[in-house]
Design a protein around this motif. Structure first.
Motif, PDB file in Angstrom:
ATOM      1  N   ASN A  47       0.828  -1.209   0.000  1.00  0.00           N
ATOM      2  CA  ASN A  47       0.000   0.000   0.000  1.00  0.00           C
ATOM      3  C   ASN A  47       0.861   1.257   0.000  1.00  0.00           C
ATOM      4  O   ASN A  47       0.543   2.224  -0.701  1.00  0.00           O
ATOM      5  CB  ASN A  47      -0.956   0.000   1.193  1.00  0.00           C
ATOM      6  CG  ASN A  47      -2.106  -0.962   1.007  1.00  0.00           C
ATOM      7  OD1 ASN A  47      -2.352  -1.465  -0.085  1.00  0.00           O
ATOM      8  ND2 ASN A  47      -2.811  -1.235   2.088  1.00  0.00           N
ATOM      9  N   ARG A  50       2.357   1.503  -3.556  1.00  0.00           N
ATOM     10  CA  ARG A  50       1.379   1.690  -4.628  1.00  0.00           C
ATOM     11  C   ARG A  50       0.545   2.957  -4.482  1.00  0.00           C
ATOM     12  O   ARG A  50       0.188   3.588  -5.476  1.00  0.00           O
ATOM     13  CB  ARG A  50       0.463   0.474  -4.681  1.00  0.00           C
ATOM     14  CG  ARG A  50      -0.480   0.486  -5.879  1.00  0.00           C
ATOM     15  CD  ARG A  50      -1.279  -0.787  -5.972  1.00  0.00           C
ATOM     16  NE  ARG A  50      -0.381  -1.886  -6.304  1.00  0.00           N
ATOM     17  CZ  ARG A  50      -0.699  -3.166  -6.187  1.00  0.00           C
ATOM     18  NH1 ARG A  50      -1.872  -3.512  -5.728  1.00  0.00           N
ATOM     19  NH2 ARG A  50       0.162  -4.094  -6.519  1.00  0.00           N
ATOM     20  N   HIS A  51       0.212   3.317  -3.252  1.00  0.00           N
ATOM     21  CA  HIS A  51      -0.779   4.377  -3.051  1.00  0.00           C
ATOM     22  C   HIS A  51      -0.285   5.574  -2.243  1.00  0.00           C
ATOM     23  O   HIS A  51      -1.021   6.563  -2.140  1.00  0.00           O
ATOM     24  CB  HIS A  51      -2.012   3.821  -2.325  1.00  0.00           C
ATOM     25  CG  HIS A  51      -2.627   2.644  -2.992  1.00  0.00           C
ATOM     26  ND1 HIS A  51      -3.237   2.715  -4.229  1.00  0.00           N
ATOM     27  CD2 HIS A  51      -2.724   1.347  -2.597  1.00  0.00           C
ATOM     28  CE1 HIS A  51      -3.689   1.503  -4.559  1.00  0.00           C
ATOM     29  NE2 HIS A  51      -3.388   0.664  -3.584  1.00  0.00           N
ATOM     30  N   SER A  75       2.451   9.777   2.413  1.00  0.00           N
ATOM     31  CA  SER A  75       1.118  10.352   2.262  1.00  0.00           C
ATOM     32  C   SER A  75       0.466  10.579   3.618  1.00  0.00           C
ATOM     33  O   SER A  75       0.478   9.684   4.465  1.00  0.00           O
ATOM     34  CB  SER A  75       0.220   9.426   1.441  1.00  0.00           C
ATOM     35  OG  SER A  75      -1.110   9.904   1.438  1.00  0.00           O
ATOM     36  N   PRO A  79      -5.450   5.037   5.193  1.00  0.00           N
ATOM     37  CA  PRO A  79      -6.001   3.973   4.338  1.00  0.00           C
ATOM     38  C   PRO A  79      -7.519   3.896   4.521  1.00  0.00           C
ATOM     39  O   PRO A  79      -8.045   4.281   5.567  1.00  0.00           O
ATOM     40  CB  PRO A  79      -5.351   2.705   4.867  1.00  0.00           C
ATOM     41  CG  PRO A  79      -4.247   3.141   5.741  1.00  0.00           C
ATOM     42  CD  PRO A  79      -4.553   4.523   6.205  1.00  0.00           C
TER      43      PRO A  79
END
Length: 123
Positions: A47, A50-51, A75, A79
């Motif tokens: 995660n 990828r995000h 970030s 989630p």
């Protein structure tokens, strides 16, 4: 006992580190618990890659009878579990699995994003 080193470049590398720590601890751990620990690690790192702008911190340690994994990413967004309306997309279930398998999950803000600290009881 803790493992901190270079940041893992892949979820597989992170899983290898967790497995090495579990083996170094010489604990009798059920195979299902080991599989859960590896799945949690894989989901958190995947995660982040990828995000969330990549892994900015990674720590794994054994404390008493728990495995603690912390993954920091770039970030500030937390989630989330996608809605039931998937529009044909595959995936999006990892975060739910982490919550179901972990003993505890704590998300904190960092100077450059967030940290996700997960504990999993080993016995």
């Amino acid at each position: 006992m803790a493992l901190t080193a270079e940041l893992p470049a892949t979820s597989g590398e992170a899983r290898d580190r967790v497995l090495a720590l579990l083996r170094a601890g010489h604990l009798q751990i059920d195979d299902v618990v080991v599989a859960d620990a590896l799945l949690i690690t894989s989901e958190l790192v995947t995660n982040a890659l990828r995000h969330a702008g990549g892994v900015t911190g990674f720590t794994v340690r054994i404390s008493d009878d728990s495995l603690e994994v912390t993954v920091e990413d770039a970030s500030p967004l937390r989630p989330f579990v996608p809605s039931d309306t998937r529009d044909g997309r595959i995936g999006g279930y990892g975060w739910s699995l982490v919550g179901q398998l972990a003993t505890s999950v704590v998300i904190t803000s960092t100077a450059f994003g967030k940290g996700i600290h997960v504990a999993l009881r080993l016995r």
